[in-house]
Design a protein around this motif. Structure first.
Motif, mmCIF file in Angstrom:
data_model
loop_
_atom_site.group_PDB
_atom_site.id
_atom_site.type_symbol
_atom_site.label_atom_id
_atom_site.label_comp_id
_atom_site.label_asym_id
_atom_site.label_seq_id
_atom_site.Cartn_x
_atom_site.Cartn_y
_atom_site.Cartn_z
ATOM 1 N N ARG A 180 10.857 -4.445 -12.120
ATOM 2 C CA ARG A 180 11.090 -5.623 -11.264
ATOM 3 C C ARG A 180 11.075 -5.248 -9.787
ATOM 4 N NH1 ARG A 180 14.052 -7.416 -15.732
ATOM 5 N NH2 ARG A 180 15.905 -6.267 -15.142
ATOM 6 N N VAL A 181 11.682 -4.096 -9.459
ATOM 7 C CA VAL A 181 11.709 -3.682 -8.045
ATOM 8 C C VAL A 181 10.290 -3.407 -7.552
ATOM 9 C CG1 VAL A 181 12.487 -1.912 -6.428
ATOM 10 C CG2 VAL A 181 14.063 -2.786 -8.167
ATOM 11 N N LEU A 182 9.502 -2.733 -8.369
ATOM 12 C CA LEU A 182 8.128 -2.431 -7.938
ATOM 13 C C LEU A 182 7.320 -3.724 -7.762
ATOM 14 C CD1 LEU A 182 7.302 0.790 -10.009
ATOM 15 C CD2 LEU A 182 7.962 0.627 -7.616
ATOM 16 N N GLN A 183 7.590 -4.687 -8.640
ATOM 17 C CA GLN A 183 6.916 -5.985 -8.491
ATOM 18 C C GLN A 183 7.282 -6.653 -7.178
ATOM 19 O OE1 GLN A 183 8.040 -8.056 -12.028
ATOM 20 N NE2 GLN A 183 5.915 -8.350 -12.627
ATOM 21 N N HIS A 184 8.583 -6.630 -6.860
ATOM 22 C CA HIS A 184 9.032 -7.226 -5.594
ATOM 23 C C HIS A 184 8.362 -6.534 -4.405
ATOM 24 C CE1 HIS A 184 11.986 -10.191 -6.755
ATOM 25 N NE2 HIS A 184 12.576 -9.348 -7.574
ATOM 26 N N LEU A 185 8.327 -5.212 -4.464
ATOM 27 C CA LEU A 185 7.729 -4.459 -3.349
ATOM 28 C C LEU A 185 6.243 -4.785 -3.232
ATOM 29 C CD1 LEU A 185 9.479 -1.015 -3.842
ATOM 30 C CD2 LEU A 185 9.765 -2.573 -1.895
ATOM 31 N N ASN A 186 5.599 -4.933 -4.370
ATOM 32 C CA ASN A 186 4.182 -5.282 -4.362
ATOM 33 C C ASN A 186 3.982 -6.671 -3.756
ATOM 34 O OD1 ASN A 186 1.894 -6.705 -6.403
ATOM 35 N ND2 ASN A 186 1.284 -4.905 -5.285
ATOM 36 N N ARG A 187 4.869 -7.602 -4.141
ATOM 37 C CA ARG A 187 4.750 -8.956 -3.572
ATOM 38 C C ARG A 187 5.004 -8.946 -2.075
ATOM 39 N NH1 ARG A 187 8.110 -11.157 -7.973
ATOM 40 N NH2 ARG A 187 6.710 -11.291 -9.740
ATOM 41 N N ALA A 188 5.793 -7.931 -1.630
ATOM 42 C CA ALA A 188 6.040 -7.803 -0.188
ATOM 43 C C ALA A 188 4.875 -7.097 0.505
ATOM 44 C CB ALA A 188 7.347 -7.040 0.042
ATOM 45 N N GLY A 189 3.804 -6.833 -0.235
ATOM 46 C CA GLY A 189 2.583 -6.352 0.412
ATOM 47 C C GLY A 189 2.197 -4.914 0.128
ATOM 48 N N LEU A 190 3.026 -4.172 -0.613
ATOM 49 C CA LEU A 190 2.726 -2.758 -0.838
ATOM 50 C C LEU A 190 1.738 -2.579 -1.998
ATOM 51 C CD1 LEU A 190 3.640 0.106 0.093
ATOM 52 C CD2 LEU A 190 5.338 0.035 -1.736
ATOM 53 N N THR A 191 0.723 -1.759 -1.790
ATOM 54 C CA THR A 191 -0.200 -1.416 -2.874
ATOM 55 C C THR A 191 0.463 -0.332 -3.724
ATOM 56 O OG1 THR A 191 -2.004 -1.747 -1.304
ATOM 57 C CG2 THR A 191 -2.560 -0.657 -3.383
ATOM 58 N N ILE A 192 0.419 -0.506 -5.046
ATOM 59 C CA ILE A 192 1.102 0.448 -5.925
ATOM 60 C C ILE A 192 0.178 0.856 -7.066
ATOM 61 C CG2 ILE A 192 3.119 0.815 -7.422
ATOM 62 C CD1 ILE A 192 4.639 -1.275 -5.804
ATOM 63 N N VAL A 193 0.112 2.162 -7.301
ATOM 64 C CA VAL A 193 -0.630 2.685 -8.449
ATOM 65 C C VAL A 193 0.354 3.512 -9.272
ATOM 66 C CG1 VAL A 193 -2.529 4.171 -9.223
ATOM 67 C CG2 VAL A 193 -2.798 2.784 -7.151
ATOM 68 N N VAL A 194 0.469 3.168 -10.553
ATOM 69 C CA VAL A 194 1.441 3.859 -11.407
ATOM 70 C C VAL A 194 0.739 4.473 -12.612
ATOM 71 C CG1 VAL A 194 3.657 3.638 -12.593
ATOM 72 C CG2 VAL A 194 3.038 1.962 -10.875
ATOM 73 N N VAL A 195 0.937 5.771 -12.783
ATOM 74 C CA VAL A 195 0.500 6.429 -14.011
ATOM 75 C C VAL A 195 1.675 6.319 -14.965
ATOM 76 C CG1 VAL A 195 -0.119 8.640 -15.058
ATOM 77 C CG2 VAL A 195 -1.047 8.003 -12.815
ATOM 78 N N GLU A 196 1.461 5.717 -16.126
ATOM 79 C CA GLU A 196 2.628 5.396 -16.956
ATOM 80 C C GLU A 196 2.334 5.491 -18.448
ATOM 81 O OE1 GLU A 196 6.104 4.630 -15.875
ATOM 82 O OE2 GLU A 196 5.997 5.131 -17.974
ATOM 83 N N HIS A 197 3.351 5.858 -19.177
ATOM 84 C CA HIS A 197 3.302 5.977 -20.629
ATOM 85 C C HIS A 197 3.849 4.713 -21.294
ATOM 86 C CE1 HIS A 197 2.551 10.136 -22.035
ATOM 87 N NE2 HIS A 197 2.500 9.491 -23.181
ATOM 88 N N ASP A 198 4.864 4.157 -20.625
ATOM 89 C CA ASP A 198 5.671 3.108 -21.234
ATOM 90 C C ASP A 198 4.941 1.763 -21.189
ATOM 91 O OD1 ASP A 198 7.647 1.042 -21.591
ATOM 92 O OD2 ASP A 198 9.163 2.594 -21.322
#
Ligand SMILES: Nc1ncnc2c1ncn2[C@@H]1O[C@H](COP(=O)(O)OP(=O)(O)OP(=O)(O)O)[C@@H](O)[C@H]1O
Length: 240
Positions: A180-198
């Motif tokens: 949820r936090v990463l989503q909020h940050l993304n909505r605030a304009g940050l580009t995010i790339v996550v390597v993830e297992h889950d």
């Protein structure tokens, strides 16, 4: 088409006879939240290490904000606006939360995006981290230590955040809160790339997903496309 903020072209890396990354083309647009997934041994960690500058590719190129960074070391990419968190936590465990946050704030990039400071403060609030806390970082529970590290990276004012399995070792609730936090940050304009297992995390956050298999881009699309993709299911079950 606008220039992607992060792009690779025919990126390749081998270890002896093993082709860990095989002609990977990746294009992440500014403002995107992209997850990179794949079964064990698919090449996720190798791709992450190539994007960071930990490994040099055997072939291909990497562009960050349009600039060719293929041969630049990690610290030069960080100066250009890449924010990185690794599987192993990099916070200084003997320093307090306040001291851990002050250090990257002092060296924040002069050309950080104008809303970087605001995003950092927003992240602290969302994570419930007190920037004045004198608690030694080592006394934080694992998930809060991971959050502290993300906040430290944001303090330096990145244009794009690249995270390697940020929810490793977290409970399902902590994982969802991180999502949820990463989503909020993304909505605030940050580009995010996550390597993830889950996969639960990926379902929660991703706008777009890149699936790696045997070093290659196997599939790419929205979360709905990818989860409905019969061949993607098969590679996770080891049948493709
Ligand atoms: N340093 C290395 N030396 C030799 N082979 C390596 C090295 N790093 C990775 N490999 C091989 O490259 C392939 C891709 O590995 P990589 O760790 O990138 O995959 P992964 O998707 O991150 O896997 P996992 O989810 O299990 O961490 C695997 O076959 C792996 O054994």
């Amino acid at each position: 088409m606008t220039v992607p903020i992060l792009a690779t072209r025919s990126l390749a890396k081998r270890f002896g006879g093993v082709v860990a990354t095989d002609r990977v083309d990746l294009a992440v647009a500014e403002g995107e939240l992209r997850c990179i997934i794949g079964p064990n041994g698919a090449g996720k960690s190798t791709l992450f290490a190539l994007l960071c500058g930990i490994y040099r590719p055997d072939a291909g190129t990497i562009r960050l904000k349009g600039k060719d960074v293929t041969t630049l070391p990690a610290f030069r990419r960080v100066r250009l606006g890449l924010g990185l968190t690794f599987q192993t936590n990099r916070a200084y465990h003997d320093l307090s939360v306040r001291q851990n946050l002050e250090t990257p704030l002092r060296i924040a990039r002069a050309d950080a995006p104008k809303d970087a400071e605001e995003r950092f403060r927003y992240a602290l609030e969302l994570f419930g981290l007190d920037p004045g806390s004198e608690l030694p970082a080592r006394e934080l529970p694992h998930h809060r230590l991971q959050w502290l590290e993300i906040a430290m990276v944001l303090a330096a004012g990145p244009d794009i955040l690249l995270l390697d399995e940020p929810t490793a070792g977290m409970s399902p609730e902590e994982t969802m809160q991180t999502a949820r936090v990463l989503q909020h940050l993304n909505r605030a304009g940050l580009t995010i790339v996550v390597v993830e297992h889950d996969i639960a995390f990926v379902r929660e956050v991703a706008q777009s997903v890149t699936v790696l298999h045997q070093g290659r881009v196997f599939a790419e699309g929205s979360v709905a496309d990818i989860t409905a993709h019969e061949d993607v299911r098969k590679i996770y079950l080891g049948r493709a």
